[in-house]
Design a protein around this motif. Sequence first.
Motif, PDB file in Angstrom:
ATOM      1  N   ASN A 455       0.912  -1.214   0.062  1.00 11.43           N
ATOM      2  CA  ASN A 455      -0.043   0.043   0.132  1.00 11.43           C
ATOM      3  C   ASN A 455       1.012   1.180   0.181  1.00 11.43           C
ATOM      4  OD1 ASN A 455       0.368   0.961   2.924  1.00 11.43           O
ATOM      5  ND2 ASN A 455      -0.239  -1.099   3.075  1.00 11.43           N
ATOM      6  N   GLU A 457       0.864   3.588   2.409  1.00 10.41           N
ATOM      7  CA  GLU A 457       1.040   4.233   3.604  1.00 10.41           C
ATOM      8  C   GLU A 457       2.018   3.711   4.973  1.00 10.41           C
ATOM      9  OE1 GLU A 457      -2.637   6.099   5.140  1.00 10.41           O
ATOM     10  OE2 GLU A 457      -3.449   5.954   3.129  1.00 10.41           O
ATOM     11  N   LYS A 494       8.625   6.719   7.432  1.00  8.47           N
ATOM     12  CA  LYS A 494       7.157   6.912   7.776  1.00  8.47           C
ATOM     13  C   LYS A 494       6.556   5.676   6.778  1.00  8.47           C
ATOM     14  CE  LYS A 494       3.308   9.988   7.495  1.00  8.47           C
ATOM     15  NZ  LYS A 494       2.758  11.381   7.382  1.00  8.47           N
ATOM     16  N   LEU A 495       6.923   5.417   5.828  1.00  7.03           N
ATOM     17  CA  LEU A 495       6.220   4.364   4.787  1.00  7.03           C
ATOM     18  C   LEU A 495       6.702   3.035   5.139  1.00  7.03           C
ATOM     19  CD1 LEU A 495       4.332   3.474   2.451  1.00  7.03           C
ATOM     20  CD2 LEU A 495       6.199   3.972   1.069  1.00  7.03           C
ATOM     21  N   ARG A 549      -0.349   4.352  14.987  1.00  5.61           N
ATOM     22  CA  ARG A 549      -0.499   5.084  13.751  1.00  5.61           C
ATOM     23  C   ARG A 549      -2.052   5.278  13.734  1.00  5.61           C
ATOM     24  NH1 ARG A 549       4.180   4.621   9.175  1.00  5.61           N
ATOM     25  NH2 ARG A 549       5.990   4.487  10.653  1.00  5.61           N
ATOM     26  N   ARG A 615      -8.539   0.075   9.651  1.00  9.72           N
ATOM     27  CA  ARG A 615      -8.498   1.727   9.756  1.00  9.72           C
ATOM     28  C   ARG A 615      -9.810   2.319   9.996  1.00  9.72           C
ATOM     29  NH1 ARG A 615      -6.218   3.476   4.111  1.00  9.72           N
ATOM     30  NH2 ARG A 615      -5.234   4.987   5.357  1.00  9.72           N
TER      31      ARG A 615
END
Length: 893
Positions: A455, A457, A494-495, A549, A615
């Motif tokens: 993905n 993210e 971050k990814l 996150r 999510r």
Amino acid sequence: MTYIKPEIIDGNKKNDLVKLAERYLGYDSVYTWNANLSGYIIQLKTNSEKIYDFFQENFYPSPLDKKLRPHGIVYAVVNIPGTEPQSYYNIDAHTGIIFNMTDYFAVRSLALAIIFDVIEETGRLHFLRGSLIDLDGEGICLMGQSGTGVSTHTFLLMEIEKARIHSNDLIYLERLGGEKGRISTLAPERKFYLNNAIAQISPRVKILFERCRKEETHFMLDPWWIGGEEKYIDTTRIKVVFILKPDPKKSELAKRLTKKEAMTLLQDEDPPFMNPYKVITNEEQLDQIRFFFSRLFDFSAVYQINSAFPIFDIQNRIRQIVMSKEYLEPLEVTEEKFQEEIFEVFNKINYDDVLNRVSKIGNQTNVKRLSEAEIKTEAEKYGTKTKFNNYNFVSTVKNRSAPLTVYVGSPKVVQHTLNENQKEIIRNLPKTIEDVFHYLDKSTFLTTTRTMGSNGEFVPRCTLFLSIHRKEMVRLAHMMNASLFPDDDVQDEKLHPQLYIVFIPEWHEKDRQILVFPEIGVTFVLGSDYFGEVKKGFLRMAMYLAKLRGMLGLHAGAKIIKALDKDTNELKTYSMIIFGLTATGKTTHSTHSHDLDESKGEGIKIVQDDFIALRKDGSAFGTEKGFYLKTDGVDPDIHPLIYKAVTQENAIFENVLVDYLGNVFFQDETLTGNGRGIMQREAFGKYMNETVNIPPLNELDGLIILLITRRNTVVPIAAKLTIEQAAAAFMLGESIHTSGSNPKRAGESIRIVGTNPFIVGSEAEEGNIFYDLIKPHEKKIQCYQINTGGTGEIIETDADGRKIIIQKVNRIPIKDMASIIRGIVRRSIEWKDDDYFGVKIPRKVEDMDYSIYDPKLYYTPEQIEKFVKELKEERKEYLKKFKDLYPIISNAL
């Protein structure tokens, strides 16, 4: 005299007040002195000769060198007309200003406030507010709020032969810790600033009082005058701390405290840690102070003294403790005490150093890098080729080492229930880490890196450092490559958060252990060669990062289902999340077609088998390209999709019985009941979803949540739940032990939050997050609990504790469960209220006779009432332990 905190001022006001002060500090009226408090320099500027004299007398001198910049400055100016007495402090410049206060008390207090501010800003906390007596080389520290008798009892203890005073109000700790638990101290004050009442306590001090510099409430005493080196010492080592605190309601005079109790007591004080000199305290500073006292209490006993008792009763009890040296005896190690011991050990670990050393292993010359194809070729040398042209590998350890797994880090991540093996692992942790890093330079290692998920993210980058001292261990790297996605070598933190596993299979069997450092993304697997430790090791750490996150890592399968709605005859598309422990049917139903009618457009798309990250929008990120399933019971008629996938050439078996001709015996448990296989998503062909992710709810007709339980008595085979009931079922996580987790307890009932044995951190928090993620989508989410066990079982225990099956369970076959799930997605089931659990259960299910699972067919009314009552009480009692769980969840039973 009560200490009054200074007013905190900004830089502009500080500049204005300094200008005002300097008007009265002319060249012929200013007194300047640099005081040295154990290496910290405080400069005094005053026009008061008395304040100047007391400051000089109080502290050790430091050179008045213009090149020497003090850590802080105190302006003490008197005789300013029209100005009220007041004290001010500017934090940024460490500058204190006092106007029209003639007592030295205010100046000293402000100077000490600056010292505490400076040392906490630099992270070098060394000062402690308290008094200290040395008795035969051992430091006796007394702490307490003003007025609790600290100085009184300090000087009364001075009457003991060989007792020597070190400090009265401020102690400097030269070093904390050390191999032998040494806490060396220095005396930061040259002379003591004492309340005049002390002169009435000690006959010797009463005589000296007349010679001392005095003011209305206090006097300055040189401790050397008390008796020279026989009564004064400038360094000692703290061995016991007495905390004086009045409590008229308690009848206990003295109580030995655990480290946790002592920390709680001091933190709850006002001001915290009994330090009135602190001008400001934020959470970061409190963390430093907590760590400081935690280290102090590592090597010193702590007693709470009830100062509401008469003075001489208190003094006698303190002397009794000191003279008998009972404080040297260890406290009985209770579970609470061991929790303190855990953090004593964990505080010794340098986590930055662990991460730094692990992340650089790949640069070592003894670490090999092979391509995916090369690793596969090497691994297959040590496998057995099957008739399907794939390979089976056999491990020595055949299940996860859950009882030997320890989470290491802050209180947010550590386990709160530990067995004796885990406790011993923790006690030896510093040495184990040292031994691991020593061994990393000795053995030959192989490394491979893969990514988890696909993905834009959150795609953790997973690096395995595998010892191949036993060359056949290369299979673990091969299996990891088959499970996760190829590495794209992107370094975006971050990814791509970095996760590492150091895997040493040949570690001594008696010291087998799994050390998990969730907060730095490192796991050590020592003494196991079971692939599940690689798979679950990376997933466990990734789930923890996902939670940070705003996602929630779930031990669940995922799929997309298209089905014809019974009422509208429209084709609806749902995502489905299936919770369940290993061997309860999670993989089976995650990959089952449910016999939907493909000719009418119905069908499934398989997304994931084991772990997803849910999510806020109802979507979920998948993690793996290869599914790791239990192979026992795999049957081409019952599991056609799974059978087809595991018999492909790219499948891998682990601990499955394969004979010398290459025949595979899925049902044979001679080697283990935990045979495994890695099957590729692509092997599902048309049933494979395009991605490993499920889309957000606004792109679907809904989300169906199935929570699998495996109970064999009165739990409904299928139940429709409210969101709150689903969250409660998530928390209960009712299932059975399997050979994959604990083979010795296989078949026994178990409760695991979220049916997820890999949760890091608060389990109540997991339940709350789960509820918070699904509640906003209540109109588009359907929740169900399915029981893949059965009903009708009766088990009794004989005199020897053995379980005897009196009545066998009526198990539900996969075909019938497929009918139930098919009815759920078609919305064709007729529901009714259950008589016992407050849920809805099927009245009628198409293509099956649901009535055969009615408990009333197997039990008397009295038995049903008994089973239901016992289960409800167990559930309520279980949920009580989650103190932070939302009441709306715990009350949903």
